[in-house]
Design an enzyme around this catalytic site. Structure first.
Site, PDB file in Angstrom:
ATOM      1  N   HIS A  20       0.839  -1.200   0.000  1.00 48.25           N
ATOM      2  CA  HIS A  20       0.000   0.000   0.000  1.00 48.25           C
ATOM      3  C   HIS A  20       0.879   1.257   0.000  1.00 48.25           C
ATOM      4  O   HIS A  20       0.686   2.166  -0.824  1.00 48.25           O
ATOM      5  CB  HIS A  20      -0.902  -0.026   1.234  1.00 48.25           C
ATOM      6  CG  HIS A  20      -1.697   1.223   1.446  1.00 48.25           C
ATOM      7  ND1 HIS A  20      -3.037   1.317   1.156  1.00 48.25           N
ATOM      8  CD2 HIS A  20      -1.349   2.454   1.938  1.00 48.25           C
ATOM      9  CE1 HIS A  20      -3.477   2.529   1.439  1.00 48.25           C
ATOM     10  NE2 HIS A  20      -2.466   3.240   1.930  1.00 48.25           N
ATOM     11  N   GLU A  21       1.841   1.299   0.926  1.00 52.79           N
ATOM     12  CA  GLU A  21       2.701   2.477   1.020  1.00 52.79           C
ATOM     13  C   GLU A  21       3.595   2.616  -0.208  1.00 52.79           C
ATOM     14  O   GLU A  21       3.956   3.741  -0.588  1.00 52.79           O
ATOM     15  CB  GLU A  21       3.561   2.396   2.288  1.00 52.79           C
ATOM     16  CG  GLU A  21       2.765   2.348   3.582  1.00 52.79           C
ATOM     17  CD  GLU A  21       1.819   3.523   3.739  1.00 52.79           C
ATOM     18  OE1 GLU A  21       2.099   4.595   3.181  1.00 52.79           O
ATOM     19  OE2 GLU A  21       0.783   3.368   4.427  1.00 52.79           O
ATOM     20  N   HIS A  24       1.819   4.834  -2.699  1.00 61.70           N
ATOM     21  CA  HIS A  24       1.998   6.265  -2.407  1.00 61.70           C
ATOM     22  C   HIS A  24       3.406   6.720  -2.768  1.00 61.70           C
ATOM     23  O   HIS A  24       3.595   7.768  -3.398  1.00 61.70           O
ATOM     24  CB  HIS A  24       1.769   6.528  -0.910  1.00 61.70           C
ATOM     25  CG  HIS A  24       0.357   6.346  -0.461  1.00 61.70           C
ATOM     26  ND1 HIS A  24      -0.715   6.918  -1.113  1.00 61.70           N
ATOM     27  CD2 HIS A  24      -0.164   5.674   0.612  1.00 61.70           C
ATOM     28  CE1 HIS A  24      -1.837   6.606  -0.469  1.00 61.70           C
ATOM     29  NE2 HIS A  24      -1.529   5.843   0.561  1.00 61.70           N
TER      30      HIS A  24
END
Length: 439
Positions: A20-21, A24
């Site tokens: 997920h990170e 980003h």
């Protein structure tokens, strides 16, 4: 095996968070935003290593993760870096948030702050994290559904119930209560292994479609079956007299869209189908994931209504709602139970991957909620800023500038406190009254 399963599933959750990170991080770097930190977990740092301009690390509490991007919050109107601090009920908090947003800025970073990017670019950066969870969930579902397969009910009788017992009175025993009538299937002479060729003159491609027909049946219903017998079995016609009963809908009609068991009155036969593990087609995968997405959305919308049941499960000893929320602690224990079960290794792996895929679907949807500090809470101001810029351009007015997100921080802290309290209650429920899998 239980402990090993818990550890393996916890590692899967950490990888999901890191994935997920990474979404980003990759999007931020693509648009030239500097990222000083990339961390998985919270609390004290267990491991960290500098790579380029980013410090990558793992923290002690694996309940989330974050990346630090410089300039996530725009400065106060008329300021460039927002380093001032003023007095007021919430002004000090707002200015502290602005100061924290720029504390990692170095000379030459003025144009590498997130807030200086176009609204659509900031939307991409914040959406990239949840999108990575969606990609991972789809990949895992493809592996499970098309590679391993899932139990799929077929129109072949696995067992015949002896007697009629309403769903609200069902027990785990196989004995019939005193006075309970025989089921219509038992009266008609169904046997395990019977393949249902047609029901009431119609053929059905799936057991689910036939269930809907059974529920609506009434009167006298002819059923053609092929019975496995020595020397080959010719088709036989059995006569059914369906009985109305309060029966439980699972994965049918409203239960498919809400994820909650529903009780309705419908016709009942007393047949259970065989459920061999069957690999799914791409179309079936799409249907399966779509149904799960709908159920997940409805489950998230129903989260506030689950508080009384959680409170009762923790403090009053009430039975835990199997359709209620589960924390990362609880879902890790469920993963451990899967590995500790007596199922075949391939089935255990498939169940763990399917459970991890479901968690990633939840991460995708939860992070899109338009409230700070979630990703959706950053996306909504960027969308509103784009709308304001467009309206100003059409009216020939100057650019209104970025949305002052810092003013939303008191509300964000309130939401963060609610999320922490809710999460703590779910974790406590998973410790003192955990959900168990029937494996």
């Amino acid at each position: 095996m239980l402990v090993l399963g818990v550890v393996l599933f916890a590692l899967g959750l950490m990888l999901s968070i890191a994935w997920h990170e990474l979404g980003h991080f990759t999007a931020a770097r693509h648009f030239g935003v500097r990222v000083p930190e990339f961390m998985v977990g919270f609390g004290p740092t267990v491991f960290a290593r500098q790579r380029g301009e980013t410090l990558f690390g793992i923290k002690a509490v694996p309940l989330g993760g974050y990346i630090r991007m410089i300039g996530m919050i725009p400065p106060a109107p008329g300021e460039r870096f927002g380093r001032s601090r003023r007095s007021g009920p919430f002004q000090g908090l707002i200015d502290d948030v602005r100061a924290d947003s720029v504390k990692d800025i170095r000379p030459g970073d003025e144009d590498r702050q997130l807030w200086t990017r176009k609204p659509w670019q900031r939307i991409v950066v914040m959406f990239a994290g949840p999108f990575m969870n969606l990609i991972l969930a789809l990949a895992l579902f493809l592996v499970v559904l098309m590679g391993f397969g899932i139990p799929t009910a077929q129109p072949v009788v696995a067992s015949v119930s002896k007697c009629v017992v309403p769903a609200s009175q069902a027990t785990t025993t196989t004995d019939c209560p005193p006075g309970a009538p025989l089921t219509p299937a038992a009266q008609a002479g169904f046997q395990a292994g019977d393949r249902i060729v047609s029901f009431d003159g119609r053929t059905y491609g799936s057991w689910e479609d036939m269930q809907l027909a059974i529920r609506a049946a009434s009167g006298t219903v002819p059923v053609v079956v092929e019975r496995t017998e020595p020397g080959g079995g010719a088709p036989q016609t059995l006569t059914l007299f369906p009985q109305l009963i309060q029966t439980q809908l699972l994965d049918l009609d409203s239960a498919r869209s809400t994820g909650e068991p529903q009780y309705v009155t419908g016709s009942f036969l007393g047949l259970s189908p065989i459920q061999p593990t069957t690999r799914q087609t791409p179309g079936q995968v799409v249907d399966y994931v779509g149904d799960m997405g709908i159920r997940a959305v409805n489950s998230i919308l129903a989260l506030p209504t689950k508080v009384p049941a959680l409170f009762g499960a923790v403090f009053l000893g009430e039975q835990r709602d199997v359709n209620g929320p589960v924390s990362v602690v609880g879902v890790s224990v469920l993963g451990g139970e899967v590995l500790a079960s007596d199922n075949a290794v391939a089935d255990e792996i498939a169940m763990m991957l399917q459970l991890l895929a479901a968690v990633n679907v939840s991460l995708f949807l939860l992070n899109l909620l338009p409230i700070l500090p979630l990703d959706g809470g950053h996306i909504l101001p960027a969308v509103w800023e784009a709308v304001k810029k467009r309206i100003a351009r059409l009216r020939g007015r100057p650019d209104p500038g970025p949305v002052d997100m810092a003013r939303l921080m008191p509300i964000a802290y309130g939401f963060a406190l609610v999320i922490m309290l809710y999460g703590g209650l779910v974790i406590l429920a998973d410790i003192v009254n955990p959900i168990k899998l029937n494996l």
